[in-house]
Design a protein around this motif. Structure first.
Motif, PDB file in Angstrom:
ATOM      1  N   ARG A 237       4.980  28.705 -38.174  1.00  0.00           N
ATOM      2  CA  ARG A 237       4.228  27.923 -39.165  1.00  0.00           C
ATOM      3  C   ARG A 237       4.790  28.133 -40.564  1.00  0.00           C
ATOM      4  O   ARG A 237       4.733  27.244 -41.409  1.00  0.00           O
ATOM      5  N   TYR A 238       5.318  29.316 -40.821  1.00  0.00           N
ATOM      6  CA  TYR A 238       6.012  29.563 -42.091  1.00  0.00           C
ATOM      7  C   TYR A 238       7.218  28.631 -42.196  1.00  0.00           C
ATOM      8  O   TYR A 238       7.418  27.972 -43.206  1.00  0.00           O
ATOM      9  N   ARG A 239       8.007  28.552 -41.104  1.00  0.00           N
ATOM     10  CA  ARG A 239       9.226  27.724 -41.126  1.00  0.00           C
ATOM     11  C   ARG A 239       8.885  26.243 -41.254  1.00  0.00           C
ATOM     12  O   ARG A 239       9.541  25.508 -41.959  1.00  0.00           O
TER      13      ARG A 239
ATOM     14  N   MET B 126      -9.370  38.355 -55.131  1.00  0.00           N
ATOM     15  CA  MET B 126      -8.508  39.220 -54.320  1.00  0.00           C
ATOM     16  C   MET B 126      -7.168  38.522 -54.095  1.00  0.00           C
ATOM     17  O   MET B 126      -7.020  37.324 -54.320  1.00  0.00           O
ATOM     18  N   LYS B 127      -6.187  39.309 -53.645  1.00  0.00           N
ATOM     19  CA  LYS B 127      -4.871  38.751 -53.355  1.00  0.00           C
ATOM     20  C   LYS B 127      -4.791  38.330 -51.883  1.00  0.00           C
ATOM     21  O   LYS B 127      -5.389  38.975 -51.016  1.00  0.00           O
ATOM     22  N   ALA B 128      -4.017  37.270 -51.634  1.00  0.00           N
ATOM     23  CA  ALA B 128      -3.839  36.811 -50.256  1.00  0.00           C
ATOM     24  C   ALA B 128      -2.516  36.058 -50.142  1.00  0.00           C
ATOM     25  O   ALA B 128      -1.977  35.569 -51.137  1.00  0.00           O
ATOM     26  N   LEU B 129      -2.027  35.984 -48.910  1.00  0.00           N
ATOM     27  CA  LEU B 129      -0.886  35.116 -48.605  1.00  0.00           C
ATOM     28  C   LEU B 129      -1.475  33.824 -48.067  1.00  0.00           C
ATOM     29  O   LEU B 129      -2.225  33.846 -47.091  1.00  0.00           O
ATOM     30  N   VAL B 130      -1.121  32.698 -48.684  1.00  0.00           N
ATOM     31  CA  VAL B 130      -1.748  31.431 -48.312  1.00  0.00           C
ATOM     32  C   VAL B 130      -0.691  30.439 -47.843  1.00  0.00           C
ATOM     33  O   VAL B 130       0.329  30.239 -48.517  1.00  0.00           O
ATOM     34  N   LYS B 131      -0.935  29.844 -46.673  1.00  0.00           N
ATOM     35  CA  LYS B 131      -0.120  28.706 -46.232  1.00  0.00           C
ATOM     36  C   LYS B 131      -0.750  27.493 -46.900  1.00  0.00           C
ATOM     37  O   LYS B 131      -1.830  27.046 -46.512  1.00  0.00           O
ATOM     38  N   GLU B 132      -0.092  26.986 -47.954  1.00  0.00           N
ATOM     39  CA  GLU B 132      -0.750  25.978 -48.792  1.00  0.00           C
ATOM     40  C   GLU B 132      -0.509  24.558 -48.329  1.00  0.00           C
ATOM     41  O   GLU B 132      -1.414  23.734 -48.316  1.00  0.00           O
ATOM     42  N   ARG B 133       0.751  24.252 -48.006  1.00  0.00           N
ATOM     43  CA  ARG B 133       1.097  22.852 -47.762  1.00  0.00           C
ATOM     44  C   ARG B 133       1.856  22.693 -46.442  1.00  0.00           C
ATOM     45  O   ARG B 133       2.477  23.647 -45.972  1.00  0.00           O
ATOM     46  N   PRO B 134       1.832  21.473 -45.875  1.00  0.00           N
ATOM     47  CA  PRO B 134       2.560  21.222 -44.622  1.00  0.00           C
ATOM     48  C   PRO B 134       4.060  21.119 -44.861  1.00  0.00           C
ATOM     49  O   PRO B 134       4.652  20.042 -44.753  1.00  0.00           O
ATOM     50  N   GLU B 135       4.668  22.222 -45.211  1.00  0.00           N
ATOM     51  CA  GLU B 135       6.103  22.300 -45.493  1.00  0.00           C
ATOM     52  C   GLU B 135       6.494  23.771 -45.347  1.00  0.00           C
ATOM     53  O   GLU B 135       5.617  24.634 -45.264  1.00  0.00           O
ATOM     54  N   PRO B 136       7.788  24.068 -45.313  1.00  0.00           N
ATOM     55  CA  PRO B 136       8.182  25.470 -45.164  1.00  0.00           C
ATOM     56  C   PRO B 136       7.644  26.335 -46.308  1.00  0.00           C
ATOM     57  O   PRO B 136       7.541  25.875 -47.445  1.00  0.00           O
TER      58      PRO B 136
ATOM     59  N   LEU C 210      -5.021  23.171 -43.704  1.00  0.00           N
ATOM     60  CA  LEU C 210      -4.468  23.815 -44.903  1.00  0.00           C
ATOM     61  C   LEU C 210      -5.292  23.461 -46.139  1.00  0.00           C
ATOM     62  O   LEU C 210      -5.896  22.390 -46.174  1.00  0.00           O
ATOM     63  N   PRO C 211      -5.321  24.321 -47.167  1.00  0.00           N
ATOM     64  CA  PRO C 211      -4.672  25.637 -47.209  1.00  0.00           C
ATOM     65  C   PRO C 211      -5.409  26.651 -46.338  1.00  0.00           C
ATOM     66  O   PRO C 211      -6.617  26.537 -46.156  1.00  0.00           O
ATOM     67  N   ARG C 212      -4.650  27.626 -45.826  1.00  0.00           N
ATOM     68  CA  ARG C 212      -5.234  28.599 -44.912  1.00  0.00           C
ATOM     69  C   ARG C 212      -4.597  29.968 -45.137  1.00  0.00           C
ATOM     70  O   ARG C 212      -3.384  30.066 -45.304  1.00  0.00           O
ATOM     71  N   ILE C 213      -5.436  31.007 -45.126  1.00  0.00           N
ATOM     72  CA  ILE C 213      -4.926  32.380 -45.071  1.00  0.00           C
ATOM     73  C   ILE C 213      -4.702  32.680 -43.593  1.00  0.00           C
ATOM     74  O   ILE C 213      -5.662  32.718 -42.819  1.00  0.00           O
ATOM     75  N   MET C 214      -3.437  32.822 -43.187  1.00  0.00           N
ATOM     76  CA  MET C 214      -3.150  33.127 -41.788  1.00  0.00           C
ATOM     77  C   MET C 214      -3.388  34.625 -41.539  1.00  0.00           C
ATOM     78  O   MET C 214      -3.896  35.336 -42.391  1.00  0.00           O
TER      79      MET C 214
END
Ligand SMILES: [Zn+2]
Length: 347
Positions: A44-46, A1-11, A63-67
């Motif tokens: 968290r995106y920024r 499935m598709k997802a938006l993932v916050k992958e790394r500790p960076e913007p 991380l990684p996390r699907i917010m």
């Protein structure tokens, strides 16, 4: 499935393929239909210094996390041992999972549980096609309420809790600093409860317009005038019953201490951007109650769910833009640039 993932500790944030969530006992799979982007997720995106200086919970270890913690959808599958819901049911997800065995959980306050798990922070959330959540955390959507509107129940529940903590009663004269989703929800519910909303302070013209359309008496743009001075001119000292601070700006608190009647209440909801300084002697003499709210209680969540049909026709008052999940990265960019709408992603 598709997802938006916050992958790394960076913007940044990434749109990509991920495995579908496994179905565990006691859980349901929600087919996500709408998921709001919250202010904490924009931070968290920024991932800037301000994010860390703001003492927001550091997600680096998660991380990684699907917010995504403000979401609704339909039940796609039931795990072993789940009853009371059926496939296809429209539901809204309450995103805080308490341990169920501590004083806070006993009091219906999983928001204060030391071992809580927040969906979208400690577990994968709603910026995806499917999300696995405990069956106890899904609530049926009231008839006539759209999945898009009910996805924004969380700020509405925070507002319900803030009004409870602020002991707002019919006839009270109140004010609101900050006209995002929570501020507008406070205005809506205070008016339903028979209070008068004397003022709203904000910066974004669209959001201030929303506050005006709901029936706020005085709309004050903090970008074009000295808001504390203007409030003092309008009301004088010691006139209001309760003031809600959702903007994160400490001058709002100093202003409130002046405007409030004896035994008035100031309720702090916004994450303050700097330390607060004040001579509190007068506040003590006037017995001002300085109160605070962290998210919501379960009873406030249920009350908000029961109230949301009452504002169904007004929800357009809060500028919302629906965006396909596939364009979620762009929506985060725009939210981070400060565009004055609430984004709702639709997988
Ligand atoms: Zn607990």
């Amino acid at each position: 499935m598709k997802a938006l993932v916050k992958e790394r500790p960076e913007p940044g944030i990434v749109y990509r393929d991920v495995p579908e969530p496994p179905l565990k006992p006691g859980q349901v799979i929600v087919h996500v239909r709408a998921c709001g982007i919250s202010g904490s997720e924009v931070s968290r995106y920024r991932w800037t210094n301000a994010y860390h200086a703001g003492r927001a919970k550091d997600m680096t270890q998660l991380l990684p996390r699907i917010m995504g913690h403000e979401f609704s959808g339909t039940i796609a599958a039931l795990g072993p041992g789940v009853s009371g819901v059926s496939e296809g049911d429209p539901v809204v997800v309450q995103s805080v999972i308490g341990c169920g065995r501590c004083d806070s959980c006993d009091a219906g306050l999983p928001n204060h549980c030391g071992r809580r798990v927040t969906i979208g922070v400690h577990a994968d959330g709603g910026f995806a096609e499917y999300c696995a959540v405990p069956a106890a955390n899904v609530y049926p959507v009231p008839p006539g309420v759209s999945l898009e509107n009910v996805a924004l129940l969380q700020p509405f529940a925070i507002a319900a809790y803030a009004l409870e903590v602020g002991s707002v009663r019919p006839g009270d004269r109140i004010g609101v600093w900050g006209v995002g989703a929570i501020g507008v929800s406070i205005i809506q519910q205070a008016l339903i409860g028979g209070a008068t909303v004397e003022f709203a302070v904000g910066r974004d013209p669209a959001r201030l317009g929303a506050a005006r359309s709901l029936g706020v008496q005085h709309i004050i743009s903090a970008s074009t005038m000295d808001a504390p001075l203007r409030l003092l001119e309008l009301f004088g000292k010691q006139k209001l019953d309760a003031i809600f601070e959702v903007s994160g700006h400490t001058p709002a608190i100093n202003s409130a201490l002046t405007l409030l009647k004896k035994r008035g209440r100031v309720v702090l909801i916004g994450n303050l951007r700097e330390p607060f300084h004040a001579d509190l002697l007068q506040a003590i003499m006037d017995q001002i109650n300085i109160l605070s709210v962290r998210t919501y209680s379960l009873s406030a969540w249920r009350r908000a769910l029961a109230l949301i049909p009452r504002v169904q026709g007004q929800r357009g008052a809060m500028p919302v833009e629906r965006v396909p999940l596939a364009q979620g990265v762009r929506a985060f960019e725009r939210a981070a640039a400060g565009e004055g709408v609430k984004f709702v992603l639709e997988p």
